[in-house]
Write a protein that holds these residues in place. Structure first.
Motif, PDB file in Angstrom:
ATOM      1  N   GLN A 201      34.325  48.916  51.392  1.00 15.59           N
ATOM      2  CA  GLN A 201      33.452  49.909  50.511  1.00 15.59           C
ATOM      3  C   GLN A 201      33.965  49.580  49.120  1.00 15.59           C
ATOM      4  N   ILE A 202      35.066  49.741  48.836  1.00 14.32           N
ATOM      5  CA  ILE A 202      35.955  49.345  47.649  1.00 14.32           C
ATOM      6  C   ILE A 202      35.482  48.074  47.194  1.00 14.32           C
ATOM      7  N   LEU A 203      35.393  46.988  48.182  1.00 15.26           N
ATOM      8  CA  LEU A 203      35.065  45.481  47.676  1.00 15.26           C
ATOM      9  C   LEU A 203      33.628  45.643  46.991  1.00 15.26           C
ATOM     10  N   PHE A 204      32.670  46.277  47.907  1.00 15.21           N
ATOM     11  CA  PHE A 204      31.503  46.368  47.364  1.00 15.21           C
ATOM     12  C   PHE A 204      31.019  47.119  46.191  1.00 15.21           C
ATOM     13  N   ASP A 205      32.154  48.103  46.010  1.00 19.63           N
ATOM     14  CA  ASP A 205      31.782  48.938  44.725  1.00 19.63           C
ATOM     15  C   ASP A 205      32.297  47.975  43.619  1.00 19.63           C
ATOM     16  N   LEU A 206      33.187  47.082  43.786  1.00 20.74           N
ATOM     17  CA  LEU A 206      33.630  46.291  42.389  1.00 20.74           C
ATOM     18  C   LEU A 206      32.374  45.744  41.650  1.00 20.74           C
ATOM     19  N   ASP A 207      31.373  45.590  42.299  1.00 21.28           N
ATOM     20  CA  ASP A 207      30.189  45.065  41.528  1.00 21.28           C
ATOM     21  C   ASP A 207      30.458  43.798  40.595  1.00 21.28           C
ATOM     22  N   ILE A 208      30.907  42.893  41.561  1.00 22.03           N
ATOM     23  CA  ILE A 208      31.170  41.610  41.033  1.00 22.03           C
ATOM     24  C   ILE A 208      30.324  40.606  40.233  1.00 22.03           C
ATOM     25  N   GLN A 209      29.081  40.835  40.708  1.00 21.32           N
ATOM     26  CA  GLN A 209      28.196  40.119  39.762  1.00 21.32           C
ATOM     27  C   GLN A 209      28.169  40.456  38.237  1.00 21.32           C
ATOM     28  N   SER A 210      28.074  42.050  38.123  1.00 17.30           N
ATOM     29  CA  SER A 210      28.027  42.622  36.778  1.00 17.30           C
ATOM     30  C   SER A 210      29.024  42.242  36.116  1.00 17.30           C
TER      31      SER A 210
END
Length: 230
Positions: A201-210
C-alpha cells in the motif's frame, strides 16, 4: 508518518523562478558596493551600514552566488539520480496489485531507493540551509541600504535602484525551498530509518510516476538557471 509519503516537491527549485534580470540586478548591486570600497569613509556617511554591506557583497561575489550555481548543479544530479532509481523501481512494480503480498525483492529495492533518496535529500538540504543563511544576510544589509535608495541613485547612479521587490522575491523563494526540503525529509525519514515497514500500500501510494515528472521539471528549471548564469 504522513498518510502518503511525498517523494519530491518542485518547490525545491523555486530559487530559479527568480528572473534572470533580477539576478543581474542583484549581481550589479554587489559589484557596485565592492567598487566603492576605496571611498569607504565618504560612502559610510551616506550608507551607515556600508561596512556590513561591503562584507556581504564581497561574500556574494566570492561564494554566495557561486554556491547558488553549485546548488543548481547539485540539484540536477539529485534529480537524475532519483529518476534513475525510481524508474527502475517503477518497472519492478508494474504488473503488481495493491492486494498482493509485497515480494521481498521489490521491498528491498523500494527501501533502498528511499534510503538513498533520503540520504541525498539530507545532503542537499544541509547545503541549501547554509546558502540560505548567506542569502538572508545579503538581503538584510541591502534592505537597510535601500532605505536611502533615492539619495543613492542621485549620488552613485542607476545601479542603486531599490532592490526591495527583488529581495522579497528571492527571500520568498528561499523560504519555499527550505520548507520543501524539510517536508520531503520528514516524509522519507520514517521508512529510511526503519521506523515504518515498507508495504504494498505504501509503495503504491508513493505515486512514482508523478515524482518522475516532477524531477524532470526540477532538472529543467535548474538547468535553465545554469545556462543563463554562465
Amino acid at each position: 508518518m504522513p498518510q502518503k509519503i511525498k517523494l519530491t516537491d518542485t518547490s525545491v527549485s523555486s530559487l530559479f523562478s527568480v528572473s534572470h534580470q533580477d539576478w543581474l540586478a542583484i549581481n550589479y548591486r554587489a559589484s557596485a558596493v565592492v567598487g566603492l570600497q576605496a571611498f569607504r569613509n565618504y560612502v559610510s556617511q551616506i550608507i551607515p551600514n556600508y561596512d556590513a554591506l561591503l562584507e556581504v557583497s564581497t561574500k556574494w561575489q566570492k561564494s554566495t552566488y557561486p554556491n547558488i550555481k553549485t546548488y543548481a548543479t547539485n540539484l540536477v544530479t539529485y534529480a537524475d539520480n532519483a529518476t534513475t532509481s525510481f524508474t527502475a523501481l517503477q518497472s519492478s512494480v508494474t504488473g503488481l496489485s495493491v492486494n498482493e503480498p509485497l515480494p521481498d525483492s521489490v521491498k528491498l529495492d523500494a527501501t533502498m531507493a528511499i534510503k538513498d533518496l533520503h540520504d541525498n535529500t539530507i545532503m542537499l538540504s544541509d547545503h541549501f540551509n547554509t546558502l540560505n543563511t548567506d542569502i538572508a544576510a545579503f538581503s538584510e544589509q541591502n534592505r537597510i541600504a535601500d532605505a536611502k535608495a533615492k539619495e543613492l541613485i542621485h549620488k552613485f547612479g542607476p545601479q542603486w535602484q531599490n532592490l526591495a521587490d527583488i529581495i522579497t522575491s528571492v527571500d520568498n523563494a528561499t523560504g519555499r525551498v527550505r520548507g520543501s526540503w524539510q517536508a520531503i525529509n520528514d516524509d522519507l525519514a520514517a521508512i529510511a530509518t526503519g521506523d515504518v515497514d515498507m508495504t504494498m500500500q505504501i509503495l503504491f501510494d508513493l505515486d512514482i510516476q508523478s515524482a518522475l515528472l516532477a524531477w524532470q521539471d526540477i532538472k529543467k528549471e535548474a538547468n535553465d538557471f545554469i545556462s543563463e548564469a554562465a
